[in-house]
Design a protein around this motif. Structure first.
Motif, PDB file in Angstrom:
ATOM      1  N   THR A 134       0.860  -1.199   0.000  1.00  0.00           N
ATOM      2  CA  THR A 134       0.000   0.000   0.000  1.00  0.00           C
ATOM      3  C   THR A 134       0.890   1.240   0.000  1.00  0.00           C
ATOM      4  O   THR A 134       0.797   2.093   0.877  1.00  0.00           O
ATOM      5  CB  THR A 134      -0.957   0.038   1.211  1.00  0.00           C
ATOM      6  OG1 THR A 134      -0.195  -0.165   2.413  1.00  0.00           O
ATOM      7  CG2 THR A 134      -2.018  -1.027   1.128  1.00  0.00           C
ATOM      8  N   LEU A 135       1.720   1.305  -0.991  1.00  0.00           N
ATOM      9  CA  LEU A 135       2.725   2.386  -1.073  1.00  0.00           C
ATOM     10  C   LEU A 135       2.108   3.774  -1.230  1.00  0.00           C
ATOM     11  O   LEU A 135       0.989   3.929  -1.700  1.00  0.00           O
ATOM     12  CB  LEU A 135       3.665   2.125  -2.241  1.00  0.00           C
ATOM     13  CG  LEU A 135       3.191   2.463  -3.666  1.00  0.00           C
ATOM     14  CD1 LEU A 135       4.353   2.240  -4.630  1.00  0.00           C
ATOM     15  CD2 LEU A 135       1.983   1.654  -4.077  1.00  0.00           C
ATOM     16  N   SER A 136       2.882   4.766  -0.799  1.00  0.00           N
ATOM     17  CA  SER A 136       2.562   6.166  -1.062  1.00  0.00           C
ATOM     18  C   SER A 136       3.885   6.851  -1.375  1.00  0.00           C
ATOM     19  O   SER A 136       4.957   6.289  -1.122  1.00  0.00           O
ATOM     20  CB  SER A 136       1.911   6.817   0.159  1.00  0.00           C
ATOM     21  OG  SER A 136       2.852   6.883   1.218  1.00  0.00           O
ATOM     22  N   ALA A 137       3.808   8.050  -1.915  1.00  0.00           N
ATOM     23  CA  ALA A 137       5.031   8.781  -2.261  1.00  0.00           C
ATOM     24  C   ALA A 137       5.916   8.942  -1.022  1.00  0.00           C
ATOM     25  O   ALA A 137       7.135   8.740  -1.067  1.00  0.00           O
ATOM     26  CB  ALA A 137       4.672  10.150  -2.836  1.00  0.00           C
ATOM     27  N   TYR A 150       2.386   3.050 -11.370  1.00  0.00           N
ATOM     28  CA  TYR A 150       2.994   3.634 -10.176  1.00  0.00           C
ATOM     29  C   TYR A 150       3.780   2.602  -9.381  1.00  0.00           C
ATOM     30  O   TYR A 150       4.900   2.865  -8.923  1.00  0.00           O
ATOM     31  CB  TYR A 150       1.891   4.255  -9.310  1.00  0.00           C
ATOM     32  CG  TYR A 150       2.394   4.969  -8.079  1.00  0.00           C
ATOM     33  CD1 TYR A 150       3.306   6.012  -8.182  1.00  0.00           C
ATOM     34  CD2 TYR A 150       1.931   4.608  -6.812  1.00  0.00           C
ATOM     35  CE1 TYR A 150       3.759   6.682  -7.046  1.00  0.00           C
ATOM     36  CE2 TYR A 150       2.376   5.274  -5.682  1.00  0.00           C
ATOM     37  CZ  TYR A 150       3.287   6.310  -5.800  1.00  0.00           C
ATOM     38  OH  TYR A 150       3.725   6.968  -4.694  1.00  0.00           O
ATOM     39  N   ARG A 151       3.198   1.411  -9.235  1.00  0.00           N
ATOM     40  CA  ARG A 151       3.895   0.346  -8.506  1.00  0.00           C
ATOM     41  C   ARG A 151       5.136  -0.130  -9.255  1.00  0.00           C
ATOM     42  O   ARG A 151       6.180  -0.389  -8.662  1.00  0.00           O
ATOM     43  CB  ARG A 151       2.961  -0.849  -8.277  1.00  0.00           C
ATOM     44  CG  ARG A 151       1.973  -0.575  -7.184  1.00  0.00           C
ATOM     45  CD  ARG A 151       0.989  -1.701  -6.959  1.00  0.00           C
ATOM     46  NE  ARG A 151      -0.047  -1.173  -6.099  1.00  0.00           N
ATOM     47  CZ  ARG A 151      -0.407  -1.689  -4.923  1.00  0.00           C
ATOM     48  NH1 ARG A 151       0.136  -2.813  -4.504  1.00  0.00           N
ATOM     49  NH2 ARG A 151      -1.319  -1.118  -4.176  1.00  0.00           N
TER      50      ARG A 151
END
Lengths: 266, 266, 266
Positions: C68-71, C103-104
């Protein structure tokens, strides 16, 4: 207060179902919410700066836990804490991993400085780091220190002017003058994540229904520990323990706490 | 549609394993993912504004849940929701705690205004607050209100032009004209965290395989409730219930839902 | 190395209790922490840019997981990873859902480019996407591809100059020259969320006590798989499996791994 009365808060808990506002870490949110629900309280998790003050004001207790803190979350904690203080809502603070990194230590120190806490709960290393004493720490799990835990708890309580609870092989809770030793619990608590975090929230739920924080905290420690003892007896490992423990928080009765609480004045 | 057909979606679920994109709260992420997997769907959680639109576009359904909302997350929801709307992906919205704080209420109102929902699910207080009716609320757990839940659901459905599902002692689901009452379930759902949240996601998984949202929703409510009934029979408390419930979502058959669904037209 | 020795790391694990720093996704934090604790390691989750470098430096291994990545989180990963590289702390990278969104994929590529990894673990689709090969993917769950997984793993290992582990029906682990096939495990792993994520963290805990990452990884795969096999035998579904698995990680012995490990040189 007689030991026979330590279970008397459970009935009130299940009748009033106090709202406990938790700003806690991402690892234990589910376990914390389920533990509070099982016991009979009403958990709410709210983190946004736009709403934490509103939520804290309507809560019976506010529990702050820095297990996975961020700059934004610390701001939200201060914001919620100020609202709780204005409203007279008790604040429980769990300085998870204080001492493990400078960032955690500084955040902890800021929280105890800016907010008027009702209770601080941690292991010996965490409490020592919050009040500025030396203690060994590795990650968020404290190694057993050599210091005198009883003295540490009392000194912290006097220095911060709040009730302090240091948990470990036995649990110490003190307001700096009066001190209880609680001997309930199980080593299985160290094999699951969040046993300390949920305990802090459970203490919050007791503080929401009993104004004497020292008494509320000691009663919470006993009830929590007894539920753990019963769960350990029917578990084969940390997975089944975790589940049995939630069941026991749900099933535990005032009578059981009355008869099994192992609390003594130091 | 005959009651005997309410179980017919489970086979398709396990065959197609629809991707359900959840933007949900931190308390229930694990339980939601495990519940969807157990049932046969493919859960994905994705929150970053950089990817939510891409993820929503390839999903069979998008589930939005504001249980631990933040400004950033609400933006991500709007962003994902717009992509879902463009692609014709059904959106389920769960306005957790709407009414508990002004922030939640406003965020909920913004979401229902800016997005074209397929279904709104909440308890009576939450739904009332989203559509602007008075209802008592404490934290995120609604107290039973005095209002007429059936009328509330219908009015909300007409006002928002979407299917509305109000869950409680019995569940109501309506498009404003046709209304089903679903009487499956167990009080144990109120003793664990995330039972409502997972239900919203499960409705999403049904909406991913059946275009008639009212039918999909009623079938989901029945299957979910029946799994809960079976789990409650073999549980000793909320811990073991939670685990048994995941097992039952995995084991439940079309035949069981056909025979045990308690759904009636209002 | 003889198969009879594959269990020899468990004693060291429980004696040294290595600190494993996880920057992982919100879905699996609790399961990951509980799994590591059950096995005997000391998990810590820390995400804030202000502390990740300090935490990574004192850890025995750093595990990065973009589920659950974010910048912000990707920055924290790079920051923590640089500190780990300077200190010689092994880094395990789990590129959850690489390929599901651009994005991933880009975040994954940045991480493998900027950091010096000890091990990359993913399913075939994820690993293929990280190294820039075509592979089908749906959400974060890879469909079985047609490609040759063995060749994929070796090519990825050579290209990234790191040990690569591709998990699936059988697990492949290779440094590009020497390759082990591990045949322990259970299909139940695909019915719960986080089985792959926890595996990456468990590999991290083995890498913290054994410098030969290929050996550490193969041993971790076997121990993990065997615990899963035993848990599956006593489970009725994914709920009870998850709990039994935590119990088995706690109970598994060196002797059992010695006798049940199914590891062969390719």
């Amino acid at each position: 207060m007689e030991p026979s009365g330590w279970g008397r808060f459970l009935g009130k808990m299940r009748e009033e179902m106090p709202l406990v506002h938790n700003i806690t870490n991402v690892v234990v949110t589910n376990f914390t919410a389920n533990g509070l629900l099982a016991l009979g309280a009403s958990p709410v998790m709210a983190y946004a700066k736009e709403e934490v003050a509103d939520m804290a004001r309507i809560a019976g207790a506010l529990v702050l836990n820095i297990g996975t803190l961020s700059a934004e979350e610390v701001e939200a904690m201060i914001h919620a804490g100020n609202a709780a203080n204005q409203q007279g809502v008790p604040i429980i603070f769990d300085p998870v991993g204080a001492g493990a990194t400078p960032y955690r230590t500084e955040a902890s120190k800021r929280i105890v400085k800016e907010l008027n806490l009702s209770l601080l709960r941690g292991n010996a290393a965490e409490v020592a780091n919050v009040v500025g004493l030396e203690w060994k720490i590795k990650g968020v799990d404290a190694e057993e220190g050599e210091g005198d835990i009883l003295e540490l708890a009392k000194e912290a309580a006097r220095k911060l002017d709040t009730v302090v609870c240091v948990t470990g092989k036995e649990d110490v809770i003190t307001d700096g003058e009066k001190t209880y030793i609680v001997n309930n619990g199980t080593p299985m608590f160290t094999k699951i994540t969040g046993a300390g975090c949920l305990l802090s929230s459970v203490i919050g739920s007791f503080a929401a229904i009993e104004k004497d924080i020292l008494i509320a905290g000691a009663a919470a420690l006993a009830a929590y520990g007894i539920a753990g003892e019963k769960a350990a007896q029917e578990s084969e490992g940390p997975g089944s323990f975790q589940i049995a423990f939630l069941d026991q928080l749900y099933k535990i009765t005032s009578k059981e706490v009355d008869s099994l609480a192992s609390i003594s004045l130091s």
